[in-house]
Design a protein around this motif. Sequence first.
Motif, PDB file in Angstrom:
ATOM      1  N   ARG A   1       0.834  -1.201   0.000  1.00 21.79           N
ATOM      2  CA  ARG A   1       0.000   0.000   0.000  1.00 21.79           C
ATOM      3  C   ARG A   1       0.876   1.261   0.000  1.00 21.79           C
ATOM      4  NH1 ARG A   1      -1.645   3.127   4.196  1.00 21.79           N
ATOM      5  NH2 ARG A   1      -3.442   4.494   3.797  1.00 21.79           N
ATOM      6  N   SER A   2       1.935   1.243   0.801  1.00 25.17           N
ATOM      7  CA  SER A   2       2.817   2.417   0.859  1.00 25.17           C
ATOM      8  C   SER A   2       3.444   2.695  -0.498  1.00 25.17           C
ATOM      9  CB  SER A   2       3.933   2.201   1.881  1.00 25.17           C
ATOM     10  OG  SER A   2       3.374   2.063   3.155  1.00 25.17           O
ATOM     11  N   ARG A   3       3.852   1.626  -1.170  1.00 25.48           N
ATOM     12  CA  ARG A   3       4.462   1.818  -2.490  1.00 25.48           C
ATOM     13  C   ARG A   3       3.467   2.401  -3.477  1.00 25.48           C
ATOM     14  NH1 ARG A   3       7.358  -3.110  -1.536  1.00 25.48           N
ATOM     15  NH2 ARG A   3       5.825  -4.318  -2.675  1.00 25.48           N
ATOM     16  N   LEU A   4       2.243   1.897  -3.438  1.00 31.15           N
ATOM     17  CA  LEU A   4       1.216   2.419  -4.347  1.00 31.15           C
ATOM     18  C   LEU A   4       0.951   3.894  -4.059  1.00 31.15           C
ATOM     19  CD1 LEU A   4      -1.239  -0.623  -4.335  1.00 31.15           C
ATOM     20  CD2 LEU A   4       0.102   0.178  -6.274  1.00 31.15           C
ATOM     21  N   ARG A   5       0.937   4.232  -2.780  1.00 30.42           N
ATOM     22  CA  ARG A   5       0.710   5.643  -2.419  1.00 30.42           C
ATOM     23  C   ARG A   5       1.840   6.531  -2.933  1.00 30.42           C
ATOM     24  NH1 ARG A   5      -2.587   7.310   1.743  1.00 30.42           N
ATOM     25  NH2 ARG A   5      -0.905   8.569   2.610  1.00 30.42           N
ATOM     26  N   GLU A   6       3.072   6.001  -2.823  1.00 33.32           N
ATOM     27  CA  GLU A   6       4.207   6.786  -3.322  1.00 33.32           C
ATOM     28  C   GLU A   6       4.087   7.048  -4.820  1.00 33.32           C
ATOM     29  OE1 GLU A   6       7.902   4.863  -2.302  1.00 33.32           O
ATOM     30  OE2 GLU A   6       7.319   4.950  -0.196  1.00 33.32           O
ATOM     31  N   GLU A   7       3.480   6.083  -5.499  1.00 36.67           N
ATOM     32  CA  GLU A   7       3.330   6.235  -6.952  1.00 36.67           C
ATOM     33  C   GLU A   7       2.058   6.991  -7.313  1.00 36.67           C
ATOM     34  OE1 GLU A   7       3.279   2.235  -8.326  1.00 36.67           O
ATOM     35  OE2 GLU A   7       5.378   1.918  -7.814  1.00 36.67           O
ATOM     36  N   GLY A   8       1.310   7.406  -6.298  1.00 37.66           N
ATOM     37  CA  GLY A   8       0.075   8.137  -6.543  1.00 37.66           C
ATOM     38  C   GLY A   8      -1.075   7.257  -7.026  1.00 37.66           C
ATOM     39  N   LYS A   9      -0.934   5.934  -6.799  1.00 36.66           N
ATOM     40  CA  LYS A   9      -2.019   5.030  -7.207  1.00 36.66           C
ATOM     41  C   LYS A   9      -3.002   4.874  -6.042  1.00 36.66           C
ATOM     42  CE  LYS A   9       0.875   2.679 -10.546  1.00 36.66           C
ATOM     43  NZ  LYS A   9       1.868   1.634 -10.713  1.00 36.66           N
ATOM     44  N   TRP A  10      -3.827   5.877  -5.879  1.00 38.21           N
ATOM     45  CA  TRP A  10      -4.681   5.959  -4.687  1.00 38.21           C
ATOM     46  C   TRP A  10      -5.747   4.876  -4.655  1.00 38.21           C
ATOM     47  CZ3 TRP A  10      -1.770   8.712  -1.877  1.00 38.21           C
ATOM     48  CH2 TRP A  10      -1.036   9.765  -2.431  1.00 38.21           C
ATOM     49  N   ASN A  11      -6.327   4.563  -5.811  1.00 39.63           N
ATOM     50  CA  ASN A  11      -7.381   3.540  -5.821  1.00 39.63           C
ATOM     51  C   ASN A  11      -6.847   2.193  -5.378  1.00 39.63           C
ATOM     52  OD1 ASN A  11      -9.207   5.411  -6.656  1.00 39.63           O
ATOM     53  ND2 ASN A  11      -9.096   4.847  -8.842  1.00 39.63           N
ATOM     54  N   GLY A  12      -5.710   1.852  -5.933  1.00 37.32           N
ATOM     55  CA  GLY A  12      -5.067   0.580  -5.562  1.00 37.32           C
ATOM     56  C   GLY A  12      -4.746   0.552  -4.084  1.00 37.32           C
ATOM     57  N   ALA A  13      -4.256   1.678  -3.571  1.00 35.22           N
ATOM     58  CA  ALA A  13      -3.890   1.767  -2.153  1.00 35.22           C
ATOM     59  C   ALA A  13      -5.130   1.596  -1.278  1.00 35.22           C
ATOM     60  CB  ALA A  13      -3.221   3.109  -1.879  1.00 35.22           C
ATOM     61  N   ASP A  14      -6.240   2.186  -1.716  1.00 36.38           N
ATOM     62  CA  ASP A  14      -7.469   2.075  -0.924  1.00 36.38           C
ATOM     63  C   ASP A  14      -7.998   0.653  -0.866  1.00 36.38           C
ATOM     64  OD1 ASP A  14      -7.465   4.638  -0.158  1.00 36.38           O
ATOM     65  OD2 ASP A  14      -8.901   5.364  -1.669  1.00 36.38           O
ATOM     66  N   SER A  15      -7.896  -0.044  -2.014  1.00 33.93           N
ATOM     67  CA  SER A  15      -8.431  -1.403  -1.963  1.00 33.93           C
ATOM     68  C   SER A  15      -7.552  -2.291  -1.082  1.00 33.93           C
ATOM     69  CB  SER A  15      -8.639  -1.983  -3.364  1.00 33.93           C
ATOM     70  OG  SER A  15      -7.424  -2.028  -4.028  1.00 33.93           O
ATOM     71  N   ILE A  16      -6.267  -1.967  -1.001  1.00 34.07           N
ATOM     72  CA  ILE A  16      -5.417  -2.751  -0.092  1.00 34.07           C
ATOM     73  C   ILE A  16      -5.741  -2.430   1.368  1.00 34.07           C
ATOM     74  CG2 ILE A  16      -3.030  -3.105   0.654  1.00 34.07           C
ATOM     75  CD1 ILE A  16      -2.278  -3.286  -2.218  1.00 34.07           C
ATOM     76  N   ARG A  17      -6.056  -1.174   1.613  1.00 31.98           N
ATOM     77  CA  ARG A  17      -6.478  -0.799   2.975  1.00 31.98           C
ATOM     78  C   ARG A  17      -7.689  -1.650   3.391  1.00 31.98           C
ATOM     79  NH1 ARG A  17      -7.297   3.849   6.330  1.00 31.98           N
ATOM     80  NH2 ARG A  17      -6.255   5.249   4.898  1.00 31.98           N
ATOM     81  N   GLU A  18      -8.618  -1.810   2.458  1.00 26.50           N
ATOM     82  CA  GLU A  18      -9.803  -2.633   2.769  1.00 26.50           C
ATOM     83  C   GLU A  18      -9.415  -4.079   3.073  1.00 26.50           C
ATOM     84  OE1 GLU A  18     -12.469  -2.006  -0.524  1.00 26.50           O
ATOM     85  OE2 GLU A  18     -12.571   0.143  -0.052  1.00 26.50           O
ATOM     86  N   GLU A  19      -8.477  -4.584   2.264  1.00 28.28           N
ATOM     87  CA  GLU A  19      -8.010  -5.961   2.513  1.00 28.28           C
ATOM     88  C   GLU A  19      -7.419  -6.082   3.913  1.00 28.28           C
ATOM     89  OE1 GLU A  19      -5.389  -8.303  -0.214  1.00 28.28           O
ATOM     90  OE2 GLU A  19      -5.975  -6.763  -1.688  1.00 28.28           O
ATOM     91  N   ILE A  20      -6.645  -5.065   4.275  1.00 26.93           N
ATOM     92  CA  ILE A  20      -6.000  -5.075   5.597  1.00 26.93           C
ATOM     93  C   ILE A  20      -7.067  -5.058   6.692  1.00 26.93           C
ATOM     94  CG2 ILE A  20      -4.517  -3.751   7.164  1.00 26.93           C
ATOM     95  CD1 ILE A  20      -3.020  -2.749   4.588  1.00 26.93           C
TER      96      ILE A  20
END
Length: 460
Positions: A422-441
């Motif tokens: 999730r942190s890596r996706l956020r660094e790349e500005g991939k917010w949607n991907g990061a959010d879906s990982i947050r949900e998984e967590i």
Amino acid sequence: MRLYNSLTRKREEFKPIKKGEAGIYACGPTVYDFLQIGNWRTYVLGDLLVRSLKYLGFETKYVMNITDVGHLVSDGDEGEDKLEKGAKREGETAWDVAEKYTKDFKQGMHKMGLLKPDVLAKATGHIKEQIDLVEKLEKKGFAYKTSDGVYFNTTEFEKQGNKYGELSTLDEIKEGARVEINKEKKDKRDFALWKFSPEGEKRDMEWESPWGVGFPGWHIECSAMSMKYLGEQFDLHVGGEDLRSTHHPNEIAQSEGATGKKPFVKYWIHGAFLLVDGGRMGKSLGNAYTLQDLDNKGFSPFDLKYFYLIGHYRKQLNFTWEALEGAKTALERLRKRMADLQGETLKVDGVWEEKFRERLEDDLDMPGALALVWEMVKDKDLSDGEKLGLIEKWDEVLGLGLSKVEMKLEIPEEVVKLVEKRSRLREEGKWNGADSIREEIEKLGYVVEDKGGRTLVRKR
Ligand code: AMP
Ligand code: ZN
């Protein structure tokens, strides 16, 4: 900063050509297969060098090549082409193979948390530059043609007052031992600048040239691309110790031959090899482990990186699964220590900062830097906030992801991996991907929060 320079064979104070700036070139991978953990050790070295220079206040330009046109399996100019070999193995074209493993390399760089080079240059994208360079050499009398290619003339190079092979550790640079001697070569040290496609055969990768259809020799790309992006003279050149014997001396000969004795590179930095179970690693030995092999056994790229940091880059390092397990445990313990620190991040403590700089300036003493991290974390006179401040700063060099992710105790591996992703996706500005990982967590019963540049993880 003092660095060991393989060219002068001593430690020297690093004095860049242009004050405050550092140009770095690293020989990149031949993309015909997955990288193994030995290759990764060398790329981590390049990364640590660049990060250290940045930390010490230099402005850096980091260039790496991708060898996506086949160079030959042996050290000589004969034998099977690596890309063609990969193509045969996989039943695809050399172009497909190159693309597949370039992509995998980039993903690996990312997984390892390595800096993106400012320029990542493909050999196939620089054929013109390579041909131009060979033409320059030809004009100066340093190239001659045989029935199978155009060769560099080492005898003429020396006759015109240049030194050949100064960098090498070999008494005499020789042709690869396993290949047949090419009788048309004027001197056995001469090497191919351009090779012709075999008669009546169409290669996947071949180009027109003033000498005939073919492909570049295996050293010319590094001279052409490094000089294109860093200038005819630049500061630092990095690679594994094997490249010191032939590839790098040939790069020097080609570059200095073309530019007229201008010293090509000021500092040559060579990383010692990684061994496995005390011996050589190799595909045929079944021990050329990839990041995927590590992942299959539950080890993350950061565990591997921590393991690399334990050894100094100029010493061979011995990989065993037990040693990797040890690194993993140490990294987990360090992360837990970080997670226990409370409060706001404070300004960095000057004395500790100075100690850390000293480690970097001492020929990249990473084992020393790592020991300092532990000493600092255990120090009773420093506040939690100061420790957080220091670790945040130091991790700019170590790149272990210590500052960004703060895990409260007993977070399962599965969640740790998701948080890192999730942190890596956020660094790349991939917010949607990061959010879906947050949900998984969250589904796994954990919560992530982002506070002041740090990520906190705890049980729900
Ligand atoms: P190659 O793809 O074979 O050109 O290798 C890429 C880089 O990995 C070069 O800088 C090599 O020197 C380096 N390398 C290859 N094997 C090892 C090893 N066992 N340990 C450390 N570096 C290695
Ligand atoms: Zn190179």
